[in-house]
Design a protein around this motif. Sequence first.
Motif, PDB file in Angstrom:
ATOM      1  N   GLU A   1       0.653  -9.543   0.445  1.00 22.05           N
ATOM      2  CA  GLU A   1       1.145  -8.481  -0.432  1.00 22.05           C
ATOM      3  C   GLU A   1       1.446  -7.214   0.365  1.00 22.05           C
ATOM      4  O   GLU A   1       2.466  -6.555   0.142  1.00 22.05           O
ATOM      5  CB  GLU A   1       0.137  -8.179  -1.530  1.00 22.05           C
ATOM      6  N   GLN A   2       0.568  -6.865   1.292  1.00 21.48           N
ATOM      7  CA  GLN A   2       0.771  -5.667   2.107  1.00 21.48           C
ATOM      8  C   GLN A   2       2.014  -5.824   2.975  1.00 21.48           C
ATOM      9  O   GLN A   2       2.783  -4.881   3.145  1.00 21.48           O
ATOM     10  CB  GLN A   2      -0.447  -5.402   2.987  1.00 21.48           C
ATOM     11  N   GLU A   3       2.206  -7.017   3.517  1.00 20.10           N
ATOM     12  CA  GLU A   3       3.379  -7.291   4.349  1.00 20.10           C
ATOM     13  C   GLU A   3       4.656  -7.101   3.532  1.00 20.10           C
ATOM     14  O   GLU A   3       5.616  -6.492   3.981  1.00 20.10           O
ATOM     15  CB  GLU A   3       3.291  -8.717   4.886  1.00 20.10           C
ATOM     16  N   SER A   4       4.657  -7.619   2.316  1.00 22.81           N
ATOM     17  CA  SER A   4       5.810  -7.490   1.427  1.00 22.81           C
ATOM     18  C   SER A   4       6.046  -6.028   1.069  1.00 22.81           C
ATOM     19  O   SER A   4       7.188  -5.544   1.090  1.00 22.81           O
ATOM     20  CB  SER A   4       5.581  -8.320   0.166  1.00 22.81           C
ATOM     21  N   THR A   5       4.994  -5.314   0.753  1.00 19.70           N
ATOM     22  CA  THR A   5       5.093  -3.895   0.401  1.00 19.70           C
ATOM     23  C   THR A   5       5.615  -3.093   1.586  1.00 19.70           C
ATOM     24  O   THR A   5       6.476  -2.223   1.427  1.00 19.70           O
ATOM     25  CB  THR A   5       3.722  -3.355  -0.051  1.00 19.70           C
ATOM     26  N   LEU A   6       5.129  -3.389   2.777  1.00 19.52           N
ATOM     27  CA  LEU A   6       5.584  -2.683   3.972  1.00 19.52           C
ATOM     28  C   LEU A   6       7.071  -2.918   4.194  1.00 19.52           C
ATOM     29  O   LEU A   6       7.810  -1.973   4.499  1.00 19.52           O
ATOM     30  CB  LEU A   6       4.792  -3.136   5.203  1.00 19.52           C
ATOM     31  N   ALA A   7       7.525  -4.134   4.004  1.00 19.73           N
ATOM     32  CA  ALA A   7       8.956  -4.425   4.157  1.00 19.73           C
ATOM     33  C   ALA A   7       9.775  -3.615   3.159  1.00 19.73           C
ATOM     34  O   ALA A   7      10.830  -3.067   3.513  1.00 19.73           O
ATOM     35  CB  ALA A   7       9.211  -5.917   3.985  1.00 19.73           C
ATOM     36  N   GLN A   8       9.289  -3.503   1.928  1.00 16.76           N
ATOM     37  CA  GLN A   8       9.992  -2.720   0.910  1.00 16.76           C
ATOM     38  C   GLN A   8      10.033  -1.248   1.291  1.00 16.76           C
ATOM     39  O   GLN A   8      11.058  -0.574   1.120  1.00 16.76           O
ATOM     40  CB  GLN A   8       9.323  -2.893  -0.452  1.00 16.76           C
ATOM     41  N   VAL A   9       8.938  -0.731   1.807  1.00 22.06           N
ATOM     42  CA  VAL A   9       8.867   0.674   2.218  1.00 22.06           C
ATOM     43  C   VAL A   9       9.836   0.925   3.368  1.00 22.06           C
ATOM     44  O   VAL A   9      10.556   1.932   3.385  1.00 22.06           O
ATOM     45  CB  VAL A   9       7.423   1.065   2.606  1.00 22.06           C
ATOM     46  N   LEU A  10       9.901   0.014   4.322  1.00 20.58           N
ATOM     47  CA  LEU A  10      10.811   0.187   5.460  1.00 20.58           C
ATOM     48  C   LEU A  10      12.273   0.184   5.017  1.00 20.58           C
ATOM     49  O   LEU A  10      13.083   0.984   5.507  1.00 20.58           O
ATOM     50  CB  LEU A  10      10.563  -0.893   6.515  1.00 20.58           C
TER      51      LEU A  10
END
Length: 72
Positions: free
Chosen positions: A44-53
């Motif tokens: 989930e954090q990986e997915s969220t980080l990709a969205q933030v980037l």
Amino acid sequence: MSRSWPVYSLRVPEEVHEKISKAARQNKRSINSEYLHRVESSLEQESTLAQVLVELQRLSEKIDALEGKKPD
């Protein structure tokens, strides 16, 4: 209700297993549930980080456009 999830064998260093065991006790989870929770959280954090980037890139381009600059 019975779960028919695949069963995997996982080799984990003893110190990591000890940390997971301690966290499982503190969080009142089984060791298996703690491992699963940690993996799901990581994904989930990986997915969220990709969205933030992606959003940061979009905002950076917008700022450059407003300032009349060309992106690098």
